[in-house]
Write a protein that holds these residues in place. Structure first.
Motif, PDB file in Angstrom:
ATOM      1  N   PHE A  39       1.753   9.360  -5.659  1.00 34.82           N
ATOM      2  CA  PHE A  39       2.141  10.708  -5.261  1.00 34.82           C
ATOM      3  C   PHE A  39       3.009  11.365  -6.341  1.00 34.82           C
ATOM      4  O   PHE A  39       2.852  12.554  -6.645  1.00 34.82           O
ATOM      5  N   CYS A  40       3.893  10.586  -6.929  1.00 28.03           N
ATOM      6  CA  CYS A  40       4.783  11.120  -7.969  1.00 28.03           C
ATOM      7  C   CYS A  40       4.066  11.304  -9.306  1.00 28.03           C
ATOM      8  O   CYS A  40       4.123  12.376  -9.916  1.00 28.03           O
TER       9      CYS A  40
ATOM     10  N   ARG B 268       0.834  -1.209   0.000  1.00 28.73           N
ATOM     11  CA  ARG B 268       0.000   0.000   0.000  1.00 28.73           C
ATOM     12  C   ARG B 268       0.865   1.254   0.000  1.00 28.73           C
ATOM     13  O   ARG B 268       0.617   2.203  -0.772  1.00 28.73           O
ATOM     14  N   ILE B 269       1.897   1.268   0.833  1.00 31.56           N
ATOM     15  CA  ILE B 269       2.794   2.426   0.910  1.00 31.56           C
ATOM     16  C   ILE B 269       3.542   2.611  -0.408  1.00 31.56           C
ATOM     17  O   ILE B 269       3.709   3.736  -0.902  1.00 31.56           O
TER      18      ILE B 269
ATOM     19  N   ARG C 116      -3.143  13.772   1.356  1.00 30.68           N
ATOM     20  CA  ARG C 116      -3.836  12.585   0.828  1.00 30.68           C
ATOM     21  C   ARG C 116      -2.874  11.423   0.622  1.00 30.68           C
ATOM     22  O   ARG C 116      -3.199  10.268   0.910  1.00 30.68           O
ATOM     23  N   TYR C 117      -1.678  11.708   0.105  1.00 27.89           N
ATOM     24  CA  TYR C 117      -0.748  10.626  -0.245  1.00 27.89           C
ATOM     25  C   TYR C 117       0.308  10.353   0.818  1.00 27.89           C
ATOM     26  O   TYR C 117       1.107   9.424   0.674  1.00 27.89           O
ATOM     27  N   ASN C 118       0.348  11.144   1.866  1.00 31.19           N
ATOM     28  CA  ASN C 118       1.399  10.967   2.866  1.00 31.19           C
ATOM     29  C   ASN C 118       1.319   9.587   3.517  1.00 31.19           C
ATOM     30  O   ASN C 118       0.233   9.055   3.762  1.00 31.19           O
ATOM     31  N   ASN C 119       2.477   9.003   3.753  1.00 31.37           N
ATOM     32  CA  ASN C 119       2.580   7.685   4.375  1.00 31.37           C
ATOM     33  C   ASN C 119       3.936   7.609   5.074  1.00 31.37           C
ATOM     34  O   ASN C 119       4.739   8.544   4.984  1.00 31.37           O
ATOM     35  N   PRO C 120       4.231   6.524   5.783  1.00 33.21           N
ATOM     36  CA  PRO C 120       5.505   6.452   6.509  1.00 33.21           C
ATOM     37  C   PRO C 120       6.746   6.661   5.645  1.00 33.21           C
ATOM     38  O   PRO C 120       7.717   7.275   6.085  1.00 33.21           O
ATOM     39  N   LEU C 121       6.737   6.143   4.412  1.00 33.61           N
ATOM     40  CA  LEU C 121       7.895   6.318   3.530  1.00 33.61           C
ATOM     41  C   LEU C 121       8.072   7.785   3.143  1.00 33.61           C
ATOM     42  O   LEU C 121       9.180   8.342   3.250  1.00 33.61           O
TER      43      LEU C 121
END
Length: 401
Positions: A78-79, A70-71, A111-116
């Protein structure tokens, strides 16, 4: 775009898995130990059960089962969709333009932010400790966000270089017999993107060869992990794949799960009675969204999803535009004239009286239960749209116009 219906799809998935997994599992992934995220990826890539899941499950199922998948996908999204963001930003003019654009970039990032992505953000902006302030700094200018997107993309490229050691479409399938057998087993006769081109596999030199294309719904050039995923590959015509889609990134329907159905239809705007009864070619017809269904969907989805939420109707619009459906269907005007003429004849009282005279009292049951294939050449059952060219458009002309 039509939703395809493969009656024995589970058997085909099992066969595909049995054909591809032995090739994939023997490919060893070599890498230098990295951070926990990268190490987790590499450990899964060398796992037979994970490889089996990647090959046989849908992308959505994979994201639910594996958090890093998912990440991974979210970070690529996101890109690749940042260009869409910049296009929307360019349309914002006038008073308060800078503030509005900054708010838009912030909404996009959140919206697209995640741990990575968050980890990369913290490395990128080290002198600000508060995360909200850090995000505000990042999204204050387009140039700042563009620079960060490049950083994320570089990270993803490094991950894809590892992943492609295991999942490589060109070396595993490419021009192999598995590819031709897969298309033959699926049995999709008409391109699901346009429904106006036949796609076939042929046998020569005792091997199945496919004359159309296999499209990766999520482009393999960007989403390396899904290169061999069954539900990310769809047989299509060369026009749709090579001329229109290529590796462009838009949110599109996946024909294995969704189609236009009754949410979009070919609408004819008649300019004369002669067009209506099929004596002249119709000139004004377009693929249109069913506004009543779209409105109901909007009401049902009462929660605010934000600007970057894309529902089925947004995906339909993208399909119409990407595959130039309004333009390419203009070449079928003479075929639609024939259908309108058949519709007029079939529904006329004189035609029915003539059948009455020939068949007598038994004609009513025949007229009320006729096979549409005998009159219009296609079935009106959407389960068969994948088998019959122009079937969705013909259905719309007869039933919806």
């Amino acid at each position: 775009m039509i939703r395809i219906n493969i009656r024995n799809i589970e058997e085909i998935v099992d066969w595909y898995l049995e054909s591809v997994l032995p090739i994939v599992k023997n490919r060893k992934v070599t890498y230098s130990p990295g951070d926990d995220f990268e190490n987790n990826i590499c450990n899964d890539l060398n796992s037979i059960s994970f490889c089996s899941d990647v090959i046989s499950l849908s992308v959505d199922e994979l994201q639910l089962r594996y958090d890093w998948v998912r990440i991974y996908k979210q970070s690529i999204d996101f890109c690749v969709f940042s260009k869409e963001l910049y296009n929307i930003m360019s349309q914002i003019k006038g008073c308060g333009m800078r503030s509005k654009r900054s708010s838009l970039m912030r909404e996009y990032f959140i919206r697209y932010n995640n741990p990575l992505i968050q980890d990369l953000l913290e490395q990128h902006i080290k002198n600000i400790k508060n995360n909200d302030d850090r995000i505000n700094k990042l999204t204050s200018t387009k140039k700042s966000l563009e620079k960060f997107v490049t950083i994320v993309k570089k990270r993803i490229d490094n991950l894809n270089n590892i992943i492609i050691q295991k999942f490589n479409y060109d070396s595993v399938l490419g021009d192999s017999e598995i590819r031709g057998l897969l298309v033959n087993k699926l049995g999709i006769k008409v391109c699901p993107y346009c429904n106006r081109q036949y796609i076939n596999s042929v046998t020569y030199e005792k091997m199945y060869k496919y004359l159309g294309d296999i499209d990766h719904i999520l482009p393999k050039s960007k989403y390396a992990l899904f290169q061999l995923s069954f539900y990310n590959m769809i047989p299509v015509c060369k026009v749709c794949n090579q001329l229109f889609k290529k590796d462009k990134m838009l949110h599109l329907l996946n024909p294995y799960f969704e189609g236009f159905d009754d949410d979009a239809y070919l609408k004819i705007n008649y300019s004369s009675v002669r067009e209506l009864i099929g004596l002249e070619e119709p000139n004004d017809f377009l693929w249109e969204i069913n506004e009543m269904r779209a409105l109901k969907h909007k009401i049902d989805c009462c929660e605010e999803e934000g600007l970057f939420f894309l529902d089925k109707f947004s995906k339909i619009k993208n399909s119409i535009n990407l595959f130039k459906l309004n333009e390419v269907y203009k070449t079928n005007a003479i075929e639609f004239q024939r259908i309108l003429r058949l519709k007029y004849i079939n529904e006329s009282q004189l035609y029915r009286k003539q059948i009455d005279d020939i068949l007598g009292n038994g004609s009513n049951s025949i007229l009320n239960n006729f096979d549409e294939r005998l009159v219009y050449g296609v079935s009106f059952d959407d389960n068969y749209f994948q088998d019959e060219i122009l079937s969705k458009a013909i259905y719309d002309i007869v039933v919806r116009n």
